[in-house]
Scaffold this motif. Structure first.
Motif, PDB file in Angstrom:
ATOM      1  N   ILE A   1      29.380  48.156  38.641  1.00  0.00           N
ATOM      2  CA  ILE A   1      30.074  47.275  39.588  1.00  0.00           C
ATOM      3  C   ILE A   1      31.294  47.967  40.176  1.00  0.00           C
ATOM      4  CG2 ILE A   1      31.413  45.147  39.795  1.00  0.00           C
ATOM      5  CD1 ILE A   1      29.496  43.869  37.788  1.00  0.00           C
ATOM      6  N   LYS A   2      32.063  48.651  39.335  1.00  0.00           N
ATOM      7  CA  LYS A   2      33.248  49.359  39.831  1.00  0.00           C
ATOM      8  C   LYS A   2      32.852  50.426  40.844  1.00  0.00           C
ATOM      9  CE  LYS A   2      36.214  48.711  35.769  1.00  0.00           C
ATOM     10  NZ  LYS A   2      36.853  49.367  34.608  1.00  0.00           N
ATOM     11  N   ALA A   3      31.771  51.142  40.538  1.00  0.00           N
ATOM     12  CA  ALA A   3      31.304  52.183  41.451  1.00  0.00           C
ATOM     13  C   ALA A   3      30.814  51.571  42.763  1.00  0.00           C
ATOM     14  CB  ALA A   3      30.184  52.993  40.800  1.00  0.00           C
ATOM     15  N   ALA A   4      30.152  50.407  42.667  1.00  0.00           N
ATOM     16  CA  ALA A   4      29.658  49.727  43.870  1.00  0.00           C
ATOM     17  C   ALA A   4      30.816  49.251  44.735  1.00  0.00           C
ATOM     18  CB  ALA A   4      28.767  48.551  43.481  1.00  0.00           C
ATOM     19  N   TYR A   5      31.874  48.739  44.102  1.00  0.00           N
ATOM     20  CA  TYR A   5      33.059  48.308  44.848  1.00  0.00           C
ATOM     21  C   TYR A   5      33.688  49.489  45.580  1.00  0.00           C
ATOM     22  CZ  TYR A   5      33.960  43.394  43.910  1.00  0.00           C
ATOM     23  OH  TYR A   5      33.919  42.030  43.943  1.00  0.00           O
ATOM     24  N   LYS A   6      33.793  50.622  44.890  1.00  0.00           N
ATOM     25  CA  LYS A   6      34.358  51.822  45.499  1.00  0.00           C
ATOM     26  C   LYS A   6      33.479  52.298  46.652  1.00  0.00           C
ATOM     27  CE  LYS A   6      35.611  56.602  44.334  1.00  0.00           C
ATOM     28  NZ  LYS A   6      35.614  57.631  43.248  1.00  0.00           N
ATOM     29  N   LEU A   7      32.176  52.263  46.433  1.00  0.00           N
ATOM     30  CA  LEU A   7      31.209  52.709  47.435  1.00  0.00           C
ATOM     31  C   LEU A   7      31.313  51.897  48.719  1.00  0.00           C
ATOM     32  CD1 LEU A   7      28.649  54.585  47.837  1.00  0.00           C
ATOM     33  CD2 LEU A   7      27.299  52.606  47.133  1.00  0.00           C
ATOM     34  N   LEU A   8      31.495  50.592  48.569  1.00  0.00           N
ATOM     35  CA  LEU A   8      31.551  49.699  49.727  1.00  0.00           C
ATOM     36  C   LEU A   8      32.961  49.496  50.264  1.00  0.00           C
ATOM     37  CD1 LEU A   8      28.957  47.033  48.535  1.00  0.00           C
ATOM     38  CD2 LEU A   8      28.701  48.592  50.465  1.00  0.00           C
ATOM     39  N   GLY A   9      33.936  50.123  49.620  1.00  0.00           N
ATOM     40  CA  GLY A   9      35.312  49.990  50.085  1.00  0.00           C
ATOM     41  C   GLY A   9      35.841  48.576  49.920  1.00  0.00           C
ATOM     42  N   LEU A  10      35.689  48.019  48.708  1.00  0.00           N
ATOM     43  CA  LEU A  10      36.069  46.628  48.471  1.00  0.00           C
ATOM     44  C   LEU A  10      37.357  46.507  47.663  1.00  0.00           C
ATOM     45  CD1 LEU A  10      32.558  45.177  47.520  1.00  0.00           C
ATOM     46  CD2 LEU A  10      33.626  45.274  49.769  1.00  0.00           C
ATOM     47  N   TYR A  11      38.104  45.442  47.943  1.00  0.00           N
ATOM     48  CA  TYR A  11      39.288  45.077  47.181  1.00  0.00           C
ATOM     49  C   TYR A  11      39.110  43.660  46.646  1.00  0.00           C
ATOM     50  CZ  TYR A  11      42.381  48.925  48.741  1.00  0.00           C
ATOM     51  OH  TYR A  11      42.978  50.130  48.953  1.00  0.00           O
ATOM     52  N   THR A  12      39.928  43.326  45.652  1.00  0.00           N
ATOM     53  CA  THR A  12      39.977  41.960  45.130  1.00  0.00           C
ATOM     54  C   THR A  12      41.401  41.440  45.263  1.00  0.00           C
ATOM     55  OG1 THR A  12      38.243  42.406  43.493  1.00  0.00           O
ATOM     56  CG2 THR A  12      39.644  40.494  43.095  1.00  0.00           C
ATOM     57  N   TYR A  13      41.526  40.236  45.829  1.00  0.00           N
ATOM     58  CA  TYR A  13      42.827  39.565  45.797  1.00  0.00           C
ATOM     59  C   TYR A  13      42.644  38.240  45.068  1.00  0.00           C
ATOM     60  CZ  TYR A  13      41.934  36.056  49.500  1.00  0.00           C
ATOM     61  OH  TYR A  13      41.458  34.984  50.224  1.00  0.00           O
ATOM     62  N   PHE A  14      43.759  37.607  44.689  1.00  0.00           N
ATOM     63  CA  PHE A  14      43.678  36.414  43.852  1.00  0.00           C
ATOM     64  C   PHE A  14      44.450  35.244  44.461  1.00  0.00           C
ATOM     65  CE2 PHE A  14      43.578  40.216  41.216  1.00  0.00           C
ATOM     66  CZ  PHE A  14      42.410  40.036  40.483  1.00  0.00           C
ATOM     67  N   THR A  15      43.983  34.037  44.158  1.00  0.00           N
ATOM     68  CA  THR A  15      44.765  32.825  44.369  1.00  0.00           C
ATOM     69  C   THR A  15      44.972  32.227  42.987  1.00  0.00           C
ATOM     70  OG1 THR A  15      42.711  31.596  44.826  1.00  0.00           O
ATOM     71  CG2 THR A  15      43.976  32.356  46.722  1.00  0.00           C
ATOM     72  N   ALA A  16      46.176  31.705  42.740  1.00  0.00           N
ATOM     73  CA  ALA A  16      46.494  31.234  41.392  1.00  0.00           C
ATOM     74  C   ALA A  16      47.312  29.959  41.444  1.00  0.00           C
ATOM     75  CB  ALA A  16      47.246  32.314  40.618  1.00  0.00           C
ATOM     76  N   GLY A  17      46.696  28.860  40.984  1.00  0.00           N
ATOM     77  CA  GLY A  17      47.389  27.581  40.914  1.00  0.00           C
ATOM     78  C   GLY A  17      46.874  26.785  39.728  1.00  0.00           C
ATOM     79  N   VAL A  18      47.474  25.644  39.454  1.00  0.00           N
ATOM     80  CA  VAL A  18      47.085  24.866  38.281  1.00  0.00           C
ATOM     81  C   VAL A  18      45.661  24.326  38.400  1.00  0.00           C
ATOM     82  CG1 VAL A  18      49.422  24.235  37.600  1.00  0.00           C
ATOM     83  CG2 VAL A  18      48.191  22.809  39.255  1.00  0.00           C
ATOM     84  N   GLN A  19      45.193  24.126  39.629  1.00  0.00           N
ATOM     85  CA  GLN A  19      43.826  23.644  39.806  1.00  0.00           C
ATOM     86  C   GLN A  19      42.801  24.752  39.560  1.00  0.00           C
ATOM     87  OE1 GLN A  19      42.855  20.431  40.312  1.00  0.00           O
ATOM     88  NE2 GLN A  19      45.035  19.914  40.123  1.00  0.00           N
ATOM     89  N   GLU A  20      43.169  25.978  40.019  1.00  0.00           N
ATOM     90  CA  GLU A  20      42.183  27.055  39.970  1.00  0.00           C
ATOM     91  C   GLU A  20      42.845  28.427  40.089  1.00  0.00           C
ATOM     92  OE1 GLU A  20      38.252  26.998  42.364  1.00  0.00           O
ATOM     93  OE2 GLU A  20      39.603  28.216  43.589  1.00  0.00           O
ATOM     94  N   VAL A  21      42.387  29.338  39.268  1.00  0.00           N
ATOM     95  CA  VAL A  21      42.697  30.757  39.436  1.00  0.00           C
ATOM     96  C   VAL A  21      41.396  31.426  39.869  1.00  0.00           C
ATOM     97  CG1 VAL A  21      43.250  32.919  38.250  1.00  0.00           C
ATOM     98  CG2 VAL A  21      44.631  30.893  37.822  1.00  0.00           C
ATOM     99  N   ARG A  22      41.457  32.158  40.982  1.00  0.00           N
ATOM    100  CA  ARG A  22      40.197  32.660  41.540  1.00  0.00           C
ATOM    101  C   ARG A  22      40.350  34.047  42.141  1.00  0.00           C
ATOM    102  NH1 ARG A  22      35.921  28.893  44.610  1.00  0.00           N
ATOM    103  NH2 ARG A  22      34.389  30.450  45.203  1.00  0.00           N
ATOM    104  N   ALA A  23      39.297  34.848  42.001  1.00  0.00           N
ATOM    105  CA  ALA A  23      39.248  36.182  42.598  1.00  0.00           C
ATOM    106  C   ALA A  23      38.412  36.127  43.871  1.00  0.00           C
ATOM    107  CB  ALA A  23      38.631  37.172  41.609  1.00  0.00           C
ATOM    108  N   TRP A  24      38.849  36.884  44.890  1.00  0.00           N
ATOM    109  CA  TRP A  24      38.152  36.921  46.180  1.00  0.00           C
ATOM    110  C   TRP A  24      37.915  38.371  46.581  1.00  0.00           C
ATOM    111  CZ3 TRP A  24      36.985  32.079  48.070  1.00  0.00           C
ATOM    112  CH2 TRP A  24      37.723  31.006  47.562  1.00  0.00           C
TER     113      TRP A  24
END
Length: 366
Positions: A273-296
């Motif tokens: 997965i890490k190699a695939a993310y690098k291959l496709l030029g992907l980043y992950t950002y996050f939203t974080a609140g009491v209702q939900e913590v989520r990766a995008w």
């Protein structure tokens, strides 16, 4: 952002075994060609320690990791570009993915037949590459013919398109994939709708025996794959599909103990997965609140409104500002309020380019 990687390779190289392991979806796996006639699709949660840490800090009602979609595409054989082994159907499935994970057999097992009767990973790669190249040649030739007819009307766009297609055609006729050509963004845009198979980025998964995963440096087959991949600037991830099957049945401490016993720090799935993310030029950002913590998931270079649009189109359409703090800054501060007190919580506008690990809150109005 639905990203999709197609798992391809010759029959009996371990594609379906790997797919079963990483998705726990139970795709059929048998010791004969074409056992997987229709593609199997599985969604894999992307492991991210940062998400775990944010969950620990915020204690939300739920945590949602980002995901990656894997498609198990049935075994290709020599002649697939001409329809051999139901090849045309399989090639069509490859056109729909963002990247190709090419599983290559780097193990010896007399009980598992090889479609060509011998273990030669480079030859296997070349067999599939050739079929993809032949399929692309057919697509390019047809498009050039059509564009030449359309150019008679005086449209300059078709002249530009033909120029790019001829460049691609020359590479293909020299057994070089389209991705080996240095195309500008504008040139890529001109031929994008062709969905050329050899334009897709490739990651090689070298499938080794269970007792070789901790010492792949001594696997001569893996070294040959690495030498081949180096020539086209591709990455190789050694993996044991059988071990991944075992790992997929374990959780928590049991999984960690199993990895330690094998002498490896991380599962092949994580590395893939890490190699695939690098291959496709992907980043992950996050939203974080009491209702939900989520990766995008976003592509590198995405600006704040585009990142907001991954959550909902209204967020992008009505984007005003983004509250942003870097993951490391947030962890060191201990909380969002702590980061604010330190001056590390920033307001960013439409031109802000999102960084990997950013924790964001969007202000919008529609």
């Amino acid at each position: 952002m639905a990203l999709k990687a197609g798992i391809v390779g010759l029959p009996n190289v371990g594609k379906s075994t790997l797919f079963n392991a990483i998705t726990q979806a139970g795709a059929e796996s048998a010791n004969y060609p074409f056992c997987t006639i229709d593609p199997n699709v599985g969604i894999v949660e992307v492991p991210d320690e940062r998400l775990d840490k944010l969950t620990e800090m915020v204690t939300p009602k739920k945590t949602v990791p980002t995901a990656f979609e894997f498609v198990d595409i049935a075994g290709l054989v020599r002649g697939a570009s001409k329809g051999e082994g139901l090849g045309n159907k399989f090639l069509a499935h490859i056109r729909e993915v963002d990247a190709i994970v090419h599983v290559v057999r780097c193990f010896v097992d007399e009980n598992i037949t090889h479609v060509d009767g011998k273990i030669d990973p480079v030859s296997d790669i070349q067999t599939i590459n050739l079929e993809l190249i032949l399929a692309d040649i057919e697509s390019v030739d047809k498009r050039i013919e059509r564009s030449k007819k359309n150019m008679k009307g005086g449209n300059k766009q078709y002249a530009q398109e033909i120029e790019v297609l001829e460049k691609v055609k020359e590479a293909l006729y020299n057994d070089q994939p389209a991705r080996s050509i240095d195309l500008t963004e504008d040139e890529q845009q001109l031929i994008r709708e062709l969905h050329l198979l050899t334009l897709k980025p490739v990651l090689y998964a070298a499938n080794v025996a269970e007792d070789e995963i901790a010492d792949v440096a001594n696997n001569a087959y893996v070294q040959k794959v690495r030498e081949f991949a180096l020539a086209e600037n591709a990455e190789v991830v050694p993996i044991s599909a059988k071990i991944e099957e075992d790992i997929s049945e374990l959780e928590g401490e049991d999984k960690q103990m199993f990895l330690e016993e094998l002498g490896i720090q991380e599962s092949g799935l994580n590395l893939l997965i890490k190699a695939a993310y690098k291959l496709l030029g992907l980043y992950t950002y996050f939203t974080a609140g009491v209702q939900e913590v989520r990766a995008w998931t976003i592509r590198q270079g995405t600006k704040a409104p585009g990142a907001a649009g991954v959550i909902h189109s209204d967020f992008e359409r009505g984007f005003i500002r983004a509250e942003v703090v870097g993951y490391e800054d947030l962890v060191n501060a201990g909380s969002m309020n702590g980061a604010k007190e330190r001056g590390q919580l920033r307001l960013e506008g439409k031109e802000y380019i999102v960084k990997d690990g950013d924790v964001m809150h969007f202000r919008f109005n529609v």
